[in-house]
Design a protein around this motif. Structure first.
Motif, PDB file in Angstrom:
ATOM      1  N   ALA A   8      24.409 -76.244  15.063  1.00  0.00           N
ATOM      2  CA  ALA A   8      25.085 -75.072  15.632  1.00  0.00           C
ATOM      3  C   ALA A   8      26.220 -75.495  16.557  1.00  0.00           C
ATOM      4  O   ALA A   8      27.307 -74.897  16.543  1.00  0.00           O
ATOM      5  CB  ALA A   8      24.076 -74.208  16.400  1.00  0.00           C
ATOM      6  N   GLY A   9      25.988 -76.541  17.360  1.00  0.00           N
ATOM      7  CA  GLY A   9      27.031 -77.020  18.260  1.00  0.00           C
ATOM      8  C   GLY A   9      28.240 -77.539  17.509  1.00  0.00           C
ATOM      9  O   GLY A   9      29.392 -77.302  17.905  1.00  0.00           O
ATOM     10  N   ARG A  10      28.021 -78.242  16.405  1.00  0.00           N
ATOM     11  CA  ARG A  10      29.131 -78.742  15.598  1.00  0.00           C
ATOM     12  C   ARG A  10      29.925 -77.588  14.995  1.00  0.00           C
ATOM     13  O   ARG A  10      31.170 -77.617  14.938  1.00  0.00           O
ATOM     14  CB  ARG A  10      28.588 -79.648  14.492  1.00  0.00           C
ATOM     15  N   LYS A  11      29.229 -76.565  14.534  1.00  0.00           N
ATOM     16  CA  LYS A  11      29.911 -75.407  13.950  1.00  0.00           C
ATOM     17  C   LYS A  11      30.739 -74.675  15.007  1.00  0.00           C
ATOM     18  O   LYS A  11      31.883 -74.283  14.755  1.00  0.00           O
ATOM     19  CB  LYS A  11      28.875 -74.453  13.344  1.00  0.00           C
ATOM     20  N   LEU A  12      30.145 -74.497  16.191  1.00  0.00           N
ATOM     21  CA  LEU A  12      30.873 -73.841  17.280  1.00  0.00           C
ATOM     22  C   LEU A  12      32.141 -74.604  17.631  1.00  0.00           C
ATOM     23  O   LEU A  12      33.205 -74.002  17.860  1.00  0.00           O
ATOM     24  CB  LEU A  12      29.967 -73.726  18.514  1.00  0.00           C
ATOM     25  N   LEU A  13      32.045 -75.925  17.667  1.00  0.00           N
ATOM     26  CA  LEU A  13      33.210 -76.739  18.028  1.00  0.00           C
ATOM     27  C   LEU A  13      34.308 -76.621  16.970  1.00  0.00           C
ATOM     28  O   LEU A  13      35.496 -76.523  17.308  1.00  0.00           O
ATOM     29  CB  LEU A  13      32.783 -78.201  18.196  1.00  0.00           C
ATOM     30  N   ARG A  62      29.608 -73.970  25.227  1.00  0.00           N
ATOM     31  CA  ARG A  62      30.353 -75.204  25.510  1.00  0.00           C
ATOM     32  C   ARG A  62      29.398 -76.366  25.754  1.00  0.00           C
ATOM     33  O   ARG A  62      29.644 -77.496  25.318  1.00  0.00           O
ATOM     34  CB  ARG A  62      31.273 -75.004  26.715  1.00  0.00           C
ATOM     35  N   LEU A  63      28.307 -76.090  26.458  1.00  0.00           N
ATOM     36  CA  LEU A  63      27.308 -77.140  26.678  1.00  0.00           C
ATOM     37  C   LEU A  63      26.705 -77.599  25.356  1.00  0.00           C
ATOM     38  O   LEU A  63      26.501 -78.791  25.139  1.00  0.00           O
ATOM     39  CB  LEU A  63      26.194 -76.627  27.596  1.00  0.00           C
ATOM     40  N   LEU A  64      26.444 -76.646  24.477  1.00  0.00           N
ATOM     41  CA  LEU A  64      25.817 -76.996  23.199  1.00  0.00           C
ATOM     42  C   LEU A  64      26.720 -77.893  22.356  1.00  0.00           C
ATOM     43  O   LEU A  64      26.232 -78.743  21.608  1.00  0.00           O
ATOM     44  CB  LEU A  64      25.484 -75.718  22.431  1.00  0.00           C
ATOM     45  N   THR A  65      28.040 -77.739  22.487  1.00  0.00           N
ATOM     46  CA  THR A  65      28.956 -78.582  21.704  1.00  0.00           C
ATOM     47  C   THR A  65      28.931 -80.029  22.160  1.00  0.00           C
ATOM     48  O   THR A  65      29.458 -80.907  21.462  1.00  0.00           O
ATOM     49  CB  THR A  65      30.397 -78.056  21.788  1.00  0.00           C
ATOM     50  N   THR A  66      28.345 -80.319  23.329  1.00  0.00           N
ATOM     51  CA  THR A  66      28.261 -81.701  23.806  1.00  0.00           C
ATOM     52  C   THR A  66      27.044 -82.433  23.242  1.00  0.00           C
ATOM     53  O   THR A  66      26.916 -83.644  23.432  1.00  0.00           O
ATOM     54  CB  THR A  66      28.200 -81.761  25.344  1.00  0.00           C
ATOM     55  N   LEU A  67      26.148 -81.698  22.561  1.00  0.00           N
ATOM     56  CA  LEU A  67      24.968 -82.325  21.983  1.00  0.00           C
ATOM     57  C   LEU A  67      25.392 -83.253  20.846  1.00  0.00           C
ATOM     58  O   LEU A  67      26.184 -82.875  19.989  1.00  0.00           O
ATOM     59  CB  LEU A  67      24.005 -81.256  21.454  1.00  0.00           C
ATOM     60  N   THR A  68      24.881 -84.469  20.848  1.00  0.00           N
ATOM     61  CA  THR A  68      25.262 -85.473  19.852  1.00  0.00           C
ATOM     62  C   THR A  68      24.055 -85.911  19.039  1.00  0.00           C
ATOM     63  O   THR A  68      22.896 -85.682  19.422  1.00  0.00           O
ATOM     64  CB  THR A  68      25.864 -86.708  20.540  1.00  0.00           C
ATOM     65  N   VAL A 127      21.399 -81.784  30.951  1.00  0.00           N
ATOM     66  CA  VAL A 127      22.329 -80.711  31.305  1.00  0.00           C
ATOM     67  C   VAL A 127      22.100 -79.481  30.432  1.00  0.00           C
ATOM     68  O   VAL A 127      22.122 -78.345  30.916  1.00  0.00           O
ATOM     69  CB  VAL A 127      23.790 -81.196  31.179  1.00  0.00           C
ATOM     70  N   ILE A 128      21.884 -79.686  29.139  1.00  0.00           N
ATOM     71  CA  ILE A 128      21.654 -78.554  28.235  1.00  0.00           C
ATOM     72  C   ILE A 128      20.301 -77.901  28.522  1.00  0.00           C
ATOM     73  O   ILE A 128      20.146 -76.683  28.368  1.00  0.00           O
ATOM     74  CB  ILE A 128      21.726 -79.015  26.765  1.00  0.00           C
ATOM     75  N   GLY A 129      19.326 -78.682  28.962  1.00  0.00           N
ATOM     76  CA  GLY A 129      18.019 -78.127  29.288  1.00  0.00           C
ATOM     77  C   GLY A 129      16.908 -78.555  28.358  1.00  0.00           C
ATOM     78  O   GLY A 129      15.830 -77.955  28.359  1.00  0.00           O
ATOM     79  N   PHE A 130      17.135 -79.625  27.555  1.00  0.00           N
ATOM     80  CA  PHE A 130      16.092 -80.117  26.663  1.00  0.00           C
ATOM     81  C   PHE A 130      15.059 -80.962  27.397  1.00  0.00           C
ATOM     82  O   PHE A 130      13.956 -81.173  26.876  1.00  0.00           O
ATOM     83  CB  PHE A 130      16.703 -80.949  25.529  1.00  0.00           C
ATOM     84  N   ILE A 131      15.412 -81.498  28.552  1.00  0.00           N
ATOM     85  CA  ILE A 131      14.458 -82.329  29.292  1.00  0.00           C
ATOM     86  C   ILE A 131      14.595 -82.057  30.789  1.00  0.00           C
ATOM     87  O   ILE A 131      15.616 -81.573  31.266  1.00  0.00           O
ATOM     88  CB  ILE A 131      14.669 -83.834  29.047  1.00  0.00           C
ATOM     89  N   ILE A 132      13.537 -82.393  31.489  1.00  0.00           N
ATOM     90  CA  ILE A 132      13.558 -82.515  32.950  1.00  0.00           C
ATOM     91  C   ILE A 132      13.207 -83.965  33.231  1.00  0.00           C
ATOM     92  O   ILE A 132      12.305 -84.529  32.628  1.00  0.00           O
ATOM     93  CB  ILE A 132      12.550 -81.589  33.627  1.00  0.00           C
ATOM     94  N   ILE A 137       9.505 -82.532  28.253  1.00  0.00           N
ATOM     95  CA  ILE A 137      10.319 -82.034  27.146  1.00  0.00           C
ATOM     96  C   ILE A 137      10.335 -80.511  27.166  1.00  0.00           C
ATOM     97  O   ILE A 137       9.293 -79.869  27.326  1.00  0.00           O
ATOM     98  CB  ILE A 137       9.759 -82.512  25.794  1.00  0.00           C
ATOM     99  N   LEU A 138      11.514 -79.942  26.963  1.00  0.00           N
ATOM    100  CA  LEU A 138      11.689 -78.492  26.992  1.00  0.00           C
ATOM    101  C   LEU A 138      12.404 -78.008  25.741  1.00  0.00           C
ATOM    102  O   LEU A 138      13.025 -78.789  25.022  1.00  0.00           O
ATOM    103  CB  LEU A 138      12.518 -78.074  28.208  1.00  0.00           C
ATOM    104  N   THR A 139      12.348 -76.701  25.519  1.00  0.00           N
ATOM    105  CA  THR A 139      13.195 -76.048  24.522  1.00  0.00           C
ATOM    106  C   THR A 139      14.012 -74.989  25.259  1.00  0.00           C
ATOM    107  O   THR A 139      13.458 -73.981  25.681  1.00  0.00           O
ATOM    108  CB  THR A 139      12.361 -75.380  23.410  1.00  0.00           C
ATOM    109  N   PRO A 140      15.307 -75.192  25.446  1.00  0.00           N
ATOM    110  CA  PRO A 140      16.112 -74.220  26.187  1.00  0.00           C
ATOM    111  C   PRO A 140      16.144 -72.864  25.485  1.00  0.00           C
ATOM    112  O   PRO A 140      16.244 -72.790  24.256  1.00  0.00           O
ATOM    113  CB  PRO A 140      17.513 -74.855  26.199  1.00  0.00           C
TER     114      PRO A 140
END
Length: 267
Positions: free
Chosen positions: A74-79, A94-100, A148-153, A179-182
């Motif tokens: 989804a992040g790649r598509k948004l970008l 915008r945060l999601l587009t930084t996921l690699t 930053v996205i919220g997948f982990i603490i 481990i989290l799921t934002p």
């Protein structure tokens, strides 16, 4: 489930969940008073982990990893759409587009450890480098993106070590992760992966219960409200104060009623 890393300098938090969070301002890399380096925001190992770690339910780590992979697509598509001028992006987008892909690979290793170790996730950087084949700097950046996205603490830790001279010494040890799921990525998953919405009658029932509780609280005297909401020694003190306020209100109402009766008799 909610798990992850807790540099919880301000995250999660949260999280959150009875975990003590050090909010004291200090520079990263500052020297501990004993002379050993301890990074800012670190907590002593074996003093908080019981409330930090959470055991995942059966199949939960796999579902969380699948969600991260959908979020990556989804992040790649948004970008692509943003670069093509087809849309503007919200802050969460915008945060999601930084996921690699590297970040998702690190997340995969963390979810695997959560599954195998009953939620107790505290790999060293060296372990993550060895397990994923990624460079140390890539691992560091990936963890920052996930946080930053919220997948982990993530929470830094230090431990005591034996040393010459007076007083204990301390040194940094491995971080712990939850481990989290934002929530922001749920909409990018297939419908079958999302939680079913509550039935309408359940919403009505909850609304009716909330109205009843509000009405009950509104009917309490000051003394009763203090006992119910505070309790303990402070609750007792506030209850006494509330009782005095209740007596004052009762006297004022009685005086007002007598004055009305007197006026009606005089007329």
């Amino acid at each position: 489930m909610t798990m992850g890393i807790y540099a919880v300098g301000d995250t999660a938090q949260s999280v959150l969940s009875g975990v003590p969070v050090n909010t004291k301002k200090s520079r990263s890399g500052a020297k501990h008073r004993t002379g050993a380096p301890v990074r800012a925001g670190s907590l002593e190992a074996n003093t908080f982990e019981e409330t930090f770690f959470q055991v995942p339910s059966k199949g939960e780590p796999d579902r969380m990893l699948a969600t991260a992979r959908y979020a990556l697509d989804a992040g790649r598509k948004l970008l692509r759409e943003y670069k093509a001028g087809l849309r503007s992006l919200t802050a969460s987008e915008r945060l999601l587009t930084t996921l690699t892909a590297s970040a998702v690979r690190i997340y995969e290793e963390l979810t695997k450890l959560a599954r195998l170790c009953a939620g107790k996730v505290y790999p060293s950087y060296d372990h993550l480098v060895e397990a994923t084949g990624l460079g140390r700097s890539t691992v560091r950046r990936a963890l920052a993106v996930l946080e930053v996205i919220g997948f982990i603490i993530r929470q830094r830790r230090f431990k005591r070590v034996e040393a010459d001279g007076p007083g204990p010494r301390f040194k940094q040890t491995s971080n712990v992760y939850r481990i989290l799921t934002p929530k922001s990525v749920h909409r990018y998953t297939p419908r079958w992966m999302r939680s079913a919405p509550p039935p309408a009658d359940d919403d009505w029932r909850r609304s009716d219960e909330a109205e009843q509780v509000s009405a009950m609280v509104a009917s309490l005297s000051c003394k009763e409200f203090a006992k119910m909401s505070v309790g303990g020694v402070l609750g007792g003190v506030l209850a006494q104060l509330g009782a005095a306020m209740d007596n004052k209100e009762n006297r004022e109402r009685q005086a007002s009623a007598r004055a009305k009766v007197a006026l009606s008799c005089a007329s």
